[in-house]
Design an enzyme around this catalytic site. Sequence first.
Site, PDB file in Angstrom:
ATOM      1  N   HIS A   7      -1.094  -1.182  -4.432  1.00 18.44           N
ATOM      2  CA  HIS A   7      -2.459  -1.011  -3.820  1.00 18.44           C
ATOM      3  C   HIS A   7      -2.588   0.600  -3.469  1.00 18.44           C
ATOM      4  O   HIS A   7      -1.672   1.103  -2.751  1.00 18.44           O
ATOM      5  CB  HIS A   7      -2.559  -1.807  -2.739  1.00 18.44           C
ATOM      6  CG  HIS A   7      -3.948  -1.712  -2.017  1.00 18.44           C
ATOM      7  ND1 HIS A   7      -4.808  -2.386  -2.364  1.00 18.44           N
ATOM      8  CD2 HIS A   7      -4.404  -1.008  -0.627  1.00 18.44           C
ATOM      9  CE1 HIS A   7      -6.031  -2.296  -1.590  1.00 18.44           C
ATOM     10  NE2 HIS A   7      -5.593  -1.203  -0.564  1.00 18.44           N
TER      11      HIS A   7
ATOM     12  N   ASP B 116      -4.945   3.157  -1.577  1.00 16.41           N
ATOM     13  CA  ASP B 116      -5.804   3.403  -0.560  1.00 16.41           C
ATOM     14  C   ASP B 116      -6.630   5.036  -0.777  1.00 16.41           C
ATOM     15  O   ASP B 116      -5.751   5.765  -0.374  1.00 16.41           O
ATOM     16  CB  ASP B 116      -5.396   3.350   0.735  1.00 16.41           C
ATOM     17  CG  ASP B 116      -5.201   2.068   1.295  1.00 16.41           C
ATOM     18  OD1 ASP B 116      -6.173   1.034   0.827  1.00 16.41           O
ATOM     19  OD2 ASP B 116      -4.213   1.376   1.363  1.00 16.41           O
TER      20      ASP B 116
ATOM     21  N   MET C 214     -11.270  -6.485   5.365  1.00 15.71           N
ATOM     22  CA  MET C 214     -10.624  -5.535   6.148  1.00 15.71           C
ATOM     23  C   MET C 214     -10.272  -6.260   7.390  1.00 15.71           C
ATOM     24  O   MET C 214     -11.248  -6.602   8.231  1.00 15.71           O
ATOM     25  CB  MET C 214     -11.430  -4.129   6.363  1.00 15.71           C
ATOM     26  CG  MET C 214     -11.789  -3.520   5.061  1.00 15.71           C
ATOM     27  SD  MET C 214     -10.232  -3.014   4.241  1.00 15.71           S
ATOM     28  CE  MET C 214      -9.384  -1.898   5.512  1.00 15.71           C
TER      29      MET C 214
ATOM     30  N   MET D 167     -12.360   3.848  -0.386  1.00 15.06           N
ATOM     31  CA  MET D 167     -13.004   4.022   0.991  1.00 15.06           C
ATOM     32  C   MET D 167     -13.333   5.362   1.180  1.00 15.06           C
ATOM     33  O   MET D 167     -13.319   6.283   1.614  1.00 15.06           O
ATOM     34  CB  MET D 167     -11.738   3.866   2.088  1.00 15.06           C
ATOM     35  CG  MET D 167     -11.255   2.556   2.148  1.00 15.06           C
ATOM     36  SD  MET D 167      -9.793   2.401   3.280  1.00 15.06           S
ATOM     37  CE  MET D 167      -8.752   2.435   2.003  1.00 15.06           C
TER      38      MET D 167
ATOM     39  N   SER E  60       0.593  -1.087  -0.087  1.00 14.55           N
ATOM     40  CA  SER E  60       0.020  -0.109   0.194  1.00 14.55           C
ATOM     41  C   SER E  60       0.833   1.344   0.053  1.00 14.55           C
ATOM     42  O   SER E  60       1.773   1.272   0.939  1.00 14.55           O
ATOM     43  CB  SER E  60      -0.802   0.112   1.207  1.00 14.55           C
ATOM     44  OG  SER E  60      -1.580   1.389   1.485  1.00 14.55           O
TER      45      SER E  60
END
Length: 229
Positions: free
Chosen positions: A37, A39, A141, A72, A12
């Site tokens: 990744h 986020d 998660m 998110m 990430s």
Amino acid sequence: MTFDRKIKIAPSILAADFANFGAECAAIEAQGADWVHVDVMDGHFVPNITFGPATCAAIRPHIKGVMDVHLMIAPVDPYIDAFAAVGADVITAHIEAGPHIHRTLQAIRAAGARAGVAVNPGTPASAVEPLLDMIDLVCVMTVNPGFGGQKFIDMTDKIRALRRMIGDRPIHIEIDGGVDPDTAPLVARAGADVLVAGSAVFKGGSVSNPAPYGDNIRAIRAAAEGVYA
């Protein structure tokens, strides 16, 4: 993208050097990362603000493999086309982010990306069952989303339940939160194949000294592959 159940490490970039994103993406891939990744947080669905489509557009030329974009955010649907247009290979939306997850998943696939659905720790595996024929990935998660560096929450029972539900469908099980060489075997044994790791990959290294990235990636992979079947 081709499908297989080999362990994939997806660092990430939330844990990367924000001033050197392009070089960081290139460095982790050179050191063995399978996916990158991203986020995306909006300060509304989760209590933090990170990146948007412009950041994805800037780093895409530096990523040779899979750009895995984890939204998110809420609402999701108005932003799907923008992330697909800048090269997201996988776009994952949270089942908790809105009332029409089927429409969201349809929109992701219509935009040309692989469709993922993420579930928070408090959401049961059963919530995913009606979606199995619409997704390419389910992201479990193992922290409450919003910040990197949190302590792992054991979701192995949920992972095992999802693995049973998935059967032989070509669906990845991705784990996001607190993954390191200690927790990787737990989730791999339960059936996960994509492991997102932030601080556990980037700790000790830098663009000018990327070797620790490789050491960290190999340690996570070895720990997971030691038990994955």
